[in-house]
Scaffold this motif. Structure first.
Motif, short mmCIF file in Angstrom:
data_model
loop_
_atom_site.label_atom_id
_atom_site.label_comp_id
_atom_site.label_asym_id
_atom_site.label_seq_id
_atom_site.Cartn_x
_atom_site.Cartn_y
_atom_site.Cartn_z
N THR A 36 0.84 -1.20 0.00
CA THR A 36 0.00 0.00 0.00
C THR A 36 0.87 1.25 0.00
OG1 THR A 36 -1.68 -1.18 1.26
CG2 THR A 36 -1.83 1.21 1.22
N LEU A 37 1.86 1.27 0.91
CA LEU A 37 2.74 2.45 0.98
C LEU A 37 3.50 2.62 -0.33
CD1 LEU A 37 4.07 2.21 4.63
CD2 LEU A 37 2.34 3.76 3.71
N ALA A 38 3.90 1.50 -0.94
CA ALA A 38 4.60 1.59 -2.23
C ALA A 38 3.70 2.22 -3.28
CB ALA A 38 5.06 0.20 -2.67
N ARG B 70 -4.02 11.91 1.52
CA ARG B 70 -3.79 11.55 2.92
C ARG B 70 -5.06 10.97 3.56
NH1 ARG B 70 -1.78 16.11 6.81
NH2 ARG B 70 -4.02 16.06 7.14
N HIS B 71 -6.19 11.59 3.21
CA HIS B 71 -7.49 11.12 3.66
C HIS B 71 -7.69 9.64 3.26
CE1 HIS B 71 -11.65 12.21 4.80
NE2 HIS B 71 -12.01 11.29 3.93
N VAL B 72 -7.34 9.34 2.00
CA VAL B 72 -7.53 7.99 1.49
C VAL B 72 -6.59 7.01 2.17
CG1 VAL B 72 -7.50 6.57 -0.58
CG2 VAL B 72 -8.23 8.92 -0.71
N LEU B 73 -5.36 7.47 2.49
CA LEU B 73 -4.41 6.59 3.17
C LEU B 73 -4.95 6.18 4.54
CD1 LEU B 73 -1.69 5.22 2.91
CD2 LEU B 73 -0.62 7.21 3.93
N ILE B 74 -5.58 7.14 5.25
CA ILE B 74 -6.15 6.82 6.57
C ILE B 74 -7.30 5.82 6.41
CG2 ILE B 74 -7.29 7.78 8.61
CD1 ILE B 74 -5.85 10.41 7.98
N THR B 114 -15.14 3.93 11.66
CA THR B 114 -14.22 5.04 11.37
C THR B 114 -14.08 5.22 9.86
OG1 THR B 114 -13.01 4.34 13.32
CG2 THR B 114 -11.96 5.98 11.93
N PHE B 115 -13.87 4.10 9.16
CA PHE B 115 -13.77 4.15 7.70
C PHE B 115 -15.00 4.80 7.10
CE2 PHE B 115 -15.10 2.26 3.70
CZ PHE B 115 -14.02 2.56 2.90
N LEU B 116 -16.17 4.34 7.56
CA LEU B 116 -17.43 4.81 6.98
C LEU B 116 -17.64 6.29 7.26
CD1 LEU B 116 -19.37 3.09 5.41
CD2 LEU B 116 -20.80 2.94 7.43
N SER B 117 -17.29 6.75 8.48
CA SER B 117 -17.51 8.16 8.80
C SER B 117 -16.56 9.04 7.98
CB SER B 117 -17.34 8.42 10.29
OG SER B 117 -16.08 8.00 10.70
N LEU B 118 -15.32 8.56 7.73
CA LEU B 118 -14.42 9.32 6.86
C LEU B 118 -15.01 9.45 5.46
CD1 LEU B 118 -10.97 7.82 7.90
CD2 LEU B 118 -11.64 10.21 8.07
N GLU B 119 -15.59 8.33 4.98
CA GLU B 119 -16.15 8.35 3.63
C GLU B 119 -17.36 9.28 3.56
OE1 GLU B 119 -15.76 4.78 1.17
OE2 GLU B 119 -17.94 4.78 1.14
N VAL B 120 -18.23 9.21 4.59
CA VAL B 120 -19.42 10.06 4.60
C VAL B 120 -19.01 11.53 4.66
CG1 VAL B 120 -21.41 10.73 5.99
CG2 VAL B 120 -20.99 8.33 5.53
N SER B 121 -17.97 11.85 5.45
CA SER B 121 -17.56 13.25 5.53
C SER B 121 -17.00 13.72 4.19
CB SER B 121 -16.53 13.44 6.65
OG SER B 121 -15.27 12.98 6.24
N GLU B 122 -16.29 12.82 3.49
CA GLU B 122 -15.79 13.17 2.16
C GLU B 122 -16.95 13.45 1.19
OE1 GLU B 122 -14.04 10.07 -0.10
OE2 GLU B 122 -12.82 11.42 -1.30
N THR B 199 -6.61 2.36 -5.78
CA THR B 199 -5.63 2.43 -6.86
C THR B 199 -6.19 3.17 -8.06
OG1 THR B 199 -4.69 0.33 -6.14
CG2 THR B 199 -4.12 1.08 -8.34
N ILE B 200 -7.39 2.77 -8.51
CA ILE B 200 -7.91 3.32 -9.76
C ILE B 200 -8.51 4.70 -9.55
CG2 ILE B 200 -9.68 2.99 -11.54
CD1 ILE B 200 -9.16 -0.02 -11.25
N VAL B 201 -9.34 4.85 -8.50
CA VAL B 201 -10.04 6.12 -8.33
C VAL B 201 -9.12 7.18 -7.74
CG1 VAL B 201 -11.96 7.27 -7.18
CG2 VAL B 201 -12.25 4.96 -8.07
N TYR B 202 -8.51 6.88 -6.59
CA TYR B 202 -7.82 7.95 -5.86
C TYR B 202 -6.38 8.16 -6.34
CZ TYR B 202 -11.83 7.98 -2.77
OH TYR B 202 -13.10 8.09 -2.28
N LEU B 203 -5.62 7.06 -6.49
CA LEU B 203 -4.24 7.25 -6.95
C LEU B 203 -4.21 7.57 -8.44
CD1 LEU B 203 -2.30 4.53 -4.95
CD2 LEU B 203 -2.73 6.90 -4.38
N GLY B 204 -5.13 6.97 -9.20
CA GLY B 204 -5.19 7.24 -10.63
C GLY B 204 -5.52 8.69 -10.94
N ALA B 205 -6.16 9.36 -9.98
CA ALA B 205 -6.57 10.75 -10.20
C ALA B 205 -5.39 11.68 -10.32
CB ALA B 205 -7.47 11.21 -9.07
N HIS B 206 -4.29 11.35 -9.66
CA HIS B 206 -3.16 12.28 -9.60
C HIS B 206 -2.09 11.97 -10.64
CE1 HIS B 206 -4.50 14.41 -6.03
NE2 HIS B 206 -4.98 13.26 -5.62
N LEU B 207 -2.35 11.04 -11.55
CA LEU B 207 -1.31 10.71 -12.53
C LEU B 207 -1.26 11.76 -13.63
CD1 LEU B 207 -1.80 6.88 -12.80
CD2 LEU B 207 -0.05 8.13 -11.58
#
Lengths: 124, 207
Positions: A36-38, B70-74, B114-122, B199-207
């Protein structure tokens, strides 16, 4: 009892070993954290040649899915897991068809579509 | 003595066709595994829609404008940790240990919430700034894909509460063990889907 189950195949997630189960989850966690970190690092670094980043992210994601299947869902290539593996292979096949099929078809349609201004000209 | 009877008498050489049905736990687990795979096919359709539509922003906000890494990493850390604690909880269920079942499954529940509340706040933040699902095809696809995953997590949390109540009222009966076992599979599968999402939605967004 355990030999009886082994002879008839096991469900996914059933780990017949009595020792090292907890360790399996911890080893899986270790691999998953590293992968994940990678992924997060790869998406924000300048070190890697930019066009190669999506491929690297894909490889890391597929590797992590494999780690989850093996260490959390306890899918293996053991002979008593043949049913699970076959079902998984069919699932992966359908997923691949759906995702790549849709992308190829839509890219092809998009490529062959007349530009909007030309279309409006023709309608006059 | 027929060949079949002879084979049964000697024990170890019994062909598979003469052994009768597999134990209920194996049948239940395999059936649930098939359900999970079909569920993943649903997600594959939503992923395909997202991949096709992710560039169609209709002049609205793009993926790179909206998503905070960072939000997604948490979120990812919460879901991954909950997968492991769920595994520990499943081991506790198998050994019939009530205290550690409650302990690990409550931690799983808290991490899931916790996961769900982060998603709802987003989602709430995106709706506030006018980037709701009706803004563009990209956002419709995003809310459908990530929302479906969130809905699965919500249902999983409800299921977990029901299972904890069943441990209290029914104890560790075989059927409770089977249900808990299926819950564990479900929870791990959701984590696998989340790998695709981040991977596809969040990390793919910044490519």
């Amino acid at each position: 009892m355990s030999t009886e189950i082994e002879a008839q195949g096991v469900a996914p997630g059933v780990n017949l070993q009595t020792h090292g189960k907890r360790r399996s989850y911890l080893v899986g966690l270790g691999y998953a954290v590293v992968l994940t970190l990678a992924s997060f690092w790869a998406s924000s670094t300048d070190v890697i040649y930019p066009p190669g980043v999506p491929i690297l992210l894909g490889v890391l994601a597929i590797a992590q899915m494999g780690i989850h299947l093996v260490f959390f869902l306890h899918i293996s290539s053991a002979p008593d897991q043949t049913n699970n593996i076959l079902a998984l292979a069919f699932g992966v096949f359908v997923v691949g068809l759906l995702v790549f099929g849709s992308m190829i078809i839509m890219a092809h349609l998009n490529h062959n579509m007349m530009p909007m201004d030309k279309l409006i000209q023709m309608q006059r | 003595m027929s060949a079949a009877e002879q084979a049964l008498a000697t024990g170890d050489a019994v062909p598979l066709s003469l052994k009768g049905p597999a134990p209920k736990r194996v049948v239940a687990g395999y059936g649930f595994w098939l359900f999970l795979l079909s569920d993943i096919v649903i997600f594959a359709a939503l992923f395909a829609a997202y991949a096709v539509l992710s560039g169609e922003t209709a002049g609205g906000p793009t993926a790179a404008d909206l998503f905070d890494k960072r939000h997604v990493l948490i979120e990812t850390a919460c879901l991954l940790a909950s997968s492991v604690t769920c595994g520990f909880g499943s081991l506790a269920v198998q050994s019939g240990d009530r205290t550690s079942t409650y302990f690990w499954m409550m931690i799983t529940f808290i991490l899931g919430v916790t996961f769900l509340s982060l998603e709802v706040s987003e989602f709430g933040h995106m709706l506030m700034i006018g980037a709701g699902p009706s803004r563009s095809a990209f956002l419709s696809a995003f809310f459908t894909l990530v929302g479906t995953h969130g809905l699965h997590v919500t249902l999983g949390l409800c299921w977990l509460i029901v299972m904890l109540l069943q441990v209290t009222t029914l104890g560790f009966q075989p059927m409770v063990g089977r249900r808990f076992f299926c819950f564990g599979l479900f929870w791990h599968a959701l984590d696998i889907v989340w790998i695709g999402v981040f991977t596809i939605v969040y990390l793919g967004a910044h490519l």
